[in-house]
Write a protein that holds these residues in place. Sequence first.
Motif, short mmCIF file in Angstrom:
data_model
loop_
_atom_site.label_atom_id
_atom_site.label_comp_id
_atom_site.label_asym_id
_atom_site.label_seq_id
_atom_site.Cartn_x
_atom_site.Cartn_y
_atom_site.Cartn_z
N UNK A 110 0.84 -1.20 0.00
CA UNK A 110 0.00 0.00 0.00
C UNK A 110 0.87 1.25 0.00
N UNK A 111 1.82 1.35 0.94
CA UNK A 111 2.66 2.54 1.03
C UNK A 111 3.44 2.75 -0.26
N UNK A 112 4.05 1.68 -0.77
CA UNK A 112 4.87 1.85 -1.98
C UNK A 112 4.01 2.21 -3.18
N UNK A 113 2.87 1.57 -3.34
CA UNK A 113 2.02 1.84 -4.50
C UNK A 113 1.58 3.29 -4.56
N UNK A 114 1.18 3.83 -3.41
CA UNK A 114 0.77 5.24 -3.39
C UNK A 114 1.96 6.13 -3.73
N UNK A 115 3.12 5.80 -3.15
CA UNK A 115 4.34 6.58 -3.45
C UNK A 115 4.65 6.51 -4.95
N UNK A 116 4.53 5.32 -5.54
CA UNK A 116 4.85 5.14 -6.96
C UNK A 116 3.87 5.91 -7.85
N UNK A 141 -7.40 -12.91 4.41
CA UNK A 141 -7.11 -11.48 4.56
C UNK A 141 -7.91 -10.71 3.52
N UNK A 142 -8.52 -9.65 3.96
CA UNK A 142 -9.18 -8.74 3.02
C UNK A 142 -8.86 -7.31 3.46
N UNK A 143 -8.83 -6.44 2.51
CA UNK A 143 -8.59 -5.04 2.83
C UNK A 143 -9.85 -4.47 3.49
N UNK A 144 -9.67 -3.82 4.62
CA UNK A 144 -10.81 -3.26 5.33
C UNK A 144 -10.95 -1.76 5.04
N UNK A 145 -11.97 -1.18 5.62
CA UNK A 145 -12.23 0.25 5.38
C UNK A 145 -11.12 1.14 5.91
N UNK A 146 -10.48 0.73 6.97
CA UNK A 146 -9.37 1.53 7.51
C UNK A 146 -8.30 1.72 6.44
N UNK A 147 -7.91 0.63 5.77
CA UNK A 147 -6.88 0.72 4.74
C UNK A 147 -7.39 1.41 3.48
N UNK A 148 -8.64 1.15 3.09
CA UNK A 148 -9.20 1.83 1.92
C UNK A 148 -9.27 3.35 2.16
#
Length: 160
Positions: A110-116, A141-148
């Motif tokens: 997540x962090x790298x993708x946004x940075x990229x 594992x699923x992405x939750x609302x916190x991460x979205x």
Amino acid sequence: MNTMKNSEVFNYKKINDFISTSGQPSKEDFRKIKEDGFELIIDLAPIDYERYSIQDQPEVLRVLELPYIHIPVDFKSPAIEDYEYFSNTLKKNYGKKIWIHCAANYRVTVFFSIWAEKNLDWTEDHSKKLIDSIWKSDPNWTMNDIWRDFMAYARSMEPA
């Protein structure tokens, strides 16, 4: 020399010639990472020797003379300040060979993708492919609302 193999480190992803990401490497993995010419380790996992970290990781990396930056990201509550620190660190060091890890490569993707997206002109679709390759690799594992919500907010920020 390339001594690392894709399957050796949990959830390993080679992004490009400068960046590789993964879950937690072992002490032996760090030795191989150093042999492969990596110049910096960025760790986004909290220190939790029972679950996420190897014992004495900072000391292991010091002995290997492998610079280490630790940004402990709380999985249940990722902070935008952590992303900003990560973004500034990566921008300042991009061009070096960097290994970025956390416990299982969820935080990192997540962090790298946004940075990229902001710094390498990645599209959201490109980011989604990297994120999904990790986040959808385990049906438990699923992405939750916190991460979205975190991703949406981080994407709305100006690049570092």
